[in-house]
Design an enzyme around this catalytic site. Sequence first.
Site, PDB file in Angstrom:
ATOM      1  N   SER A  65     -11.416  -7.075   1.011  1.00 59.64           N
ATOM      2  CA  SER A  65     -11.333  -8.650   0.679  1.00 59.64           C
ATOM      3  C   SER A  65     -12.103  -9.394   1.595  1.00 59.64           C
ATOM      4  CB  SER A  65      -9.998  -9.399   1.036  1.00 59.64           C
ATOM      5  OG  SER A  65      -9.383  -8.945   0.224  1.00 59.64           O
ATOM      6  N   LYS A 114      -5.672 -17.578  11.622  1.00 61.62           N
ATOM      7  CA  LYS A 114      -6.758 -17.058  11.078  1.00 61.62           C
ATOM      8  C   LYS A 114      -7.487 -17.794  10.278  1.00 61.62           C
ATOM      9  CE  LYS A 114      -5.389 -12.634   8.335  1.00 61.62           C
ATOM     10  NZ  LYS A 114      -6.039 -11.586   8.021  1.00 61.62           N
ATOM     11  N   ARG A 169      -6.222   2.844  -0.313  1.00 59.75           N
ATOM     12  CA  ARG A 169      -7.745   3.568  -0.756  1.00 59.75           C
ATOM     13  C   ARG A 169      -8.300   4.925  -0.037  1.00 59.75           C
ATOM     14  NH1 ARG A 169      -9.444  -2.657   0.501  1.00 59.75           N
ATOM     15  NH2 ARG A 169      -8.800  -1.323   2.554  1.00 59.75           N
TER      16      ARG A 169
END
Length: 161
Positions: free
Chosen positions: A130, A43, A92
């Site tokens: 994020s 990443k 979530r």
Amino acid sequence: MHKTTAIYPGSFDPPTNGHLDLIERGSKIFDELVVAILRNPDKDPLFNVSERVAMLEALTGHYSNVRVDTFDGLTVEYAARVGASSVLRGIRALSDYEYELQMALMNRRLQPRLETVFMMPAEEYSYVSSRLVKEVFQLGAPIKDLVPALVEQRMREKSSK
Ligand code: PNS
């Protein structure tokens, strides 16, 4: 007495108020909670791993049963190395469920004795990720209340460089 250790693995790039909410909840139900940052060389992160460790250590220093660590390779192998019996993950919205279910079941296949425990962050953080925090910040929107003040400050320092 048997001590329960859980790992809370993730990228934490950057840590959000949702992550902190989950750490607080996890610290109450496990004897020890290890916030485990994945070292992922593929990443292109906003914060390098040491910067993320420093932020999370500063943000969780007041919990006596929470520590911050890094890992690479399989989560199940890392869990075994630190003696954890559970993996903590946050869910979530329904959209998180499918990916989380896949990971939980894959981890169960790899290590049947490791339990994944899902917790829900406070509803005011149910849309905070994020990725979106980085995106709106880079486009000039305020991120106050989405991330801790320390994280917002570090993001400002990065963008002014
Ligand atoms: O915060 P993230 O990016 O959603 O966290 C994902 C993470 C780190 C939990 C996941 O990518 C992971 O466990 N990676 C380690 C490699 C591994 O064990 N993969 C198989 C999981 S099913």
